[in-house]
Design a protein around this motif. Structure first.
Motif, PDB file in Angstrom:
ATOM      1  N   UNK A 179      12.757   0.116  -5.906  1.00  0.00           N
ATOM      2  CA  UNK A 179      13.720   1.173  -6.196  1.00  0.00           C
ATOM      3  C   UNK A 179      14.621   1.504  -5.021  1.00  0.00           C
ATOM      4  N   UNK A 180      14.452   0.798  -3.892  1.00  0.00           N
ATOM      5  CA  UNK A 180      15.340   1.002  -2.750  1.00  0.00           C
ATOM      6  C   UNK A 180      14.800   1.914  -1.670  1.00  0.00           C
ATOM      7  N   UNK A 181      13.505   2.301  -1.750  1.00  0.00           N
ATOM      8  CA  UNK A 181      12.922   3.200  -0.753  1.00  0.00           C
ATOM      9  C   UNK A 181      12.049   2.411   0.229  1.00  0.00           C
ATOM     10  N   UNK A 182      12.133   2.690   1.532  1.00  0.00           N
ATOM     11  CA  UNK A 182      11.205   2.076   2.489  1.00  0.00           C
ATOM     12  C   UNK A 182       9.819   2.695   2.326  1.00  0.00           C
ATOM     13  N   UNK A 183       8.795   1.969   2.723  1.00  0.00           N
ATOM     14  CA  UNK A 183       7.428   2.501   2.657  1.00  0.00           C
ATOM     15  C   UNK A 183       6.742   2.287   4.002  1.00  0.00           C
ATOM     16  N   UNK A 184       5.841   3.194   4.322  1.00  0.00           N
ATOM     17  CA  UNK A 184       5.065   3.073   5.560  1.00  0.00           C
ATOM     18  C   UNK A 184       3.641   2.695   5.215  1.00  0.00           C
ATOM     19  N   UNK A 185       3.143   1.641   5.845  1.00  0.00           N
ATOM     20  CA  UNK A 185       1.790   1.174   5.596  1.00  0.00           C
ATOM     21  C   UNK A 185       0.783   1.975   6.427  1.00  0.00           C
ATOM     22  N   UNK A 186      -0.489   1.751   6.140  1.00  0.00           N
ATOM     23  CA  UNK A 186      -1.542   2.513   6.828  1.00  0.00           C
ATOM     24  C   UNK A 186      -1.518   2.310   8.332  1.00  0.00           C
ATOM     25  N   UNK A 187      -1.073   1.135   8.781  1.00  0.00           N
ATOM     26  CA  UNK A 187      -1.055   0.869  10.229  1.00  0.00           C
ATOM     27  C   UNK A 187       0.224   1.355  10.897  1.00  0.00           C
ATOM     28  N   UNK A 188       1.082   2.061  10.126  1.00  0.00           N
ATOM     29  CA  UNK A 188       2.311   2.607  10.683  1.00  0.00           C
ATOM     30  C   UNK A 188       3.523   1.712  10.540  1.00  0.00           C
ATOM     31  N   UNK A 189       3.323   0.492  10.055  1.00  0.00           N
ATOM     32  CA  UNK A 189       4.447  -0.422   9.861  1.00  0.00           C
ATOM     33  C   UNK A 189       5.350   0.083   8.732  1.00  0.00           C
ATOM     34  N   UNK A 190       6.642   0.055   8.972  1.00  0.00           N
ATOM     35  CA  UNK A 190       7.606   0.456   7.954  1.00  0.00           C
ATOM     36  C   UNK A 190       8.237  -0.805   7.362  1.00  0.00           C
ATOM     37  N   UNK A 191       8.132  -0.922   6.051  1.00  0.00           N
ATOM     38  CA  UNK A 191       8.721  -2.070   5.353  1.00  0.00           C
ATOM     39  C   UNK A 191       9.977  -1.601   4.629  1.00  0.00           C
TER      40      UNK A 191
END
Length: 316
Positions: A179-191
């Motif tokens: 949908x066009x939103x970035x997400x942050x993973x549990x380890x802090x990585x932003x995709x």
């Protein structure tokens, strides 16, 4: 994702036993649209099973073979207790005539009808999923054509990359990224979305000229169109007659399609003089494509023919 075109009437000004006057039904994602409404259109709708759930009618011009089916259609909708509003879109200066047709014989419909005059180059209908736009044509009266253009679709989501390379667990994150939103993973990585979502994919385009001479505006309107439905009233040996009556030949229609890069060309508004030899028009158009090396498809639809318009990337 339906985009289906049903040819209800493919004749020229004079109907034949096989061909009714101009009318085309389009089912776009379940919404039913009608382009032109020649005499007997409602019976063609019954015969070919399109249904009567129309929401919009688009008229290219006010010649009889494109509008005389409107009074009967409106009255039948009324007799069947229609309650939903119907919008009728016509060229500039058409409102009075359309209103007279709607109320022909003193009939006063019990459902709402909105009559909308639209100038060439404007948007007649805007939906989130698609638009119906107008473009200028060249006939013996005020006229215009219509472009049904879908919005671009989201790019493909690369699930394999998301799971295997970026270690994104399946779930809500996939929807957010698509949908066009970035997400942050549990380890802090932003995709970011562009890491897993491809470029937007084009929607489909259907262009209907109504009656016209070959014009540059059609080339522009039909650029890379998936289906171009073009006036092809005459064969090449009647080119003078085509000019006199402000119509096109099959050769001229093919040249327009070739220049526009339209993937498929439907030749319509076939003069009654070709009642037994419409194949001549198809042959002449195919010859234009062959001589230029253009790989578009061309056909002369019969009344009742349905065309499913696929997405440009074919596999959807």
């Amino acid at each position: 994702m339906t985009l289906r075109v049903t040819f209800l009437g493919t004749s020229g000004a004079v109907p034949t036993v096989e061909r009714a006057p101009s009318a085309i039904h389009v089912n776009c994602e379940g919404e039913e649209l009608l382009f032109d409404c020649g005499e007997g259109t409602q019976r063609q709708m019954m015969r070919y099973g399109t249904g009567f759930g129309l929401s919009h009618v688009f008229l290219t011009h006010l010649h009889g073979d494109h509008i005389l089916g409107l009074p009967g259609l409106v009255q039948s909708l009324d007799f069947n207790d229609r309650e939903e509003a119907l919008a009728i879109h016509g060229p500039p200066g058409s409102k009075r005539t359309i209103r007279q047709l709607v109320h022909a014989g003193g009939h006063d419909p019990n459902f709402p009808i909105r009559i909308d005059e639209v100038r060439p180059g404007n948007v007649a209908l805007a939906r989130e999923e698609y638009q119906v736009r107008t473009f200028e044509t060249d006939h013996r009266t005020t006229s215009m054509g219509f472009v049904l253009a879908e919005a671009d679709r989201k790019g493909r989501f690369d699930r394999e990359k998301a799971e295997e390379e970026l270690n994104i667990p399946p779930g809500p994150a996939y929807g957010k990224l698509h949908g066009g939103e970035p997400v942050e993973l549990d380890d802090g990585t932003v995709v970011r979305p562009e890491e897993v979502v491809g470029p937007p994919r084009p929607g489909r385009t259907v262009v209907y000229t109504g009656d016209t001479r070959p014009v540059e505006a059609t080339v522009e309107a039909a650029a890379d169109a998936d289906l171009l439905v073009h006036d092809a009233t005459f064969a090449g040996d009647d080119a003078d007659r085509a000019r006199q009556t402000a119509h096109s030949t099959a050769v001229e229609a093919a040249e327009i399609a070739r220049r526009a890069g339209a993937k498929r060309l439907a030749l319509t508004h076939i003069s009654s003089r070709y009642a037994a030899r419409a194949g001549l028009l198809e042959s002449e158009a195919k010859e234009v494509f062959a001589e230029s090396g253009f790989d578009g498809q061309v056909f002369v639809p019969d009344d009742g023919d349905e065309v499913e318009v696929p997405f440009p990337d074919a596999d959807g």
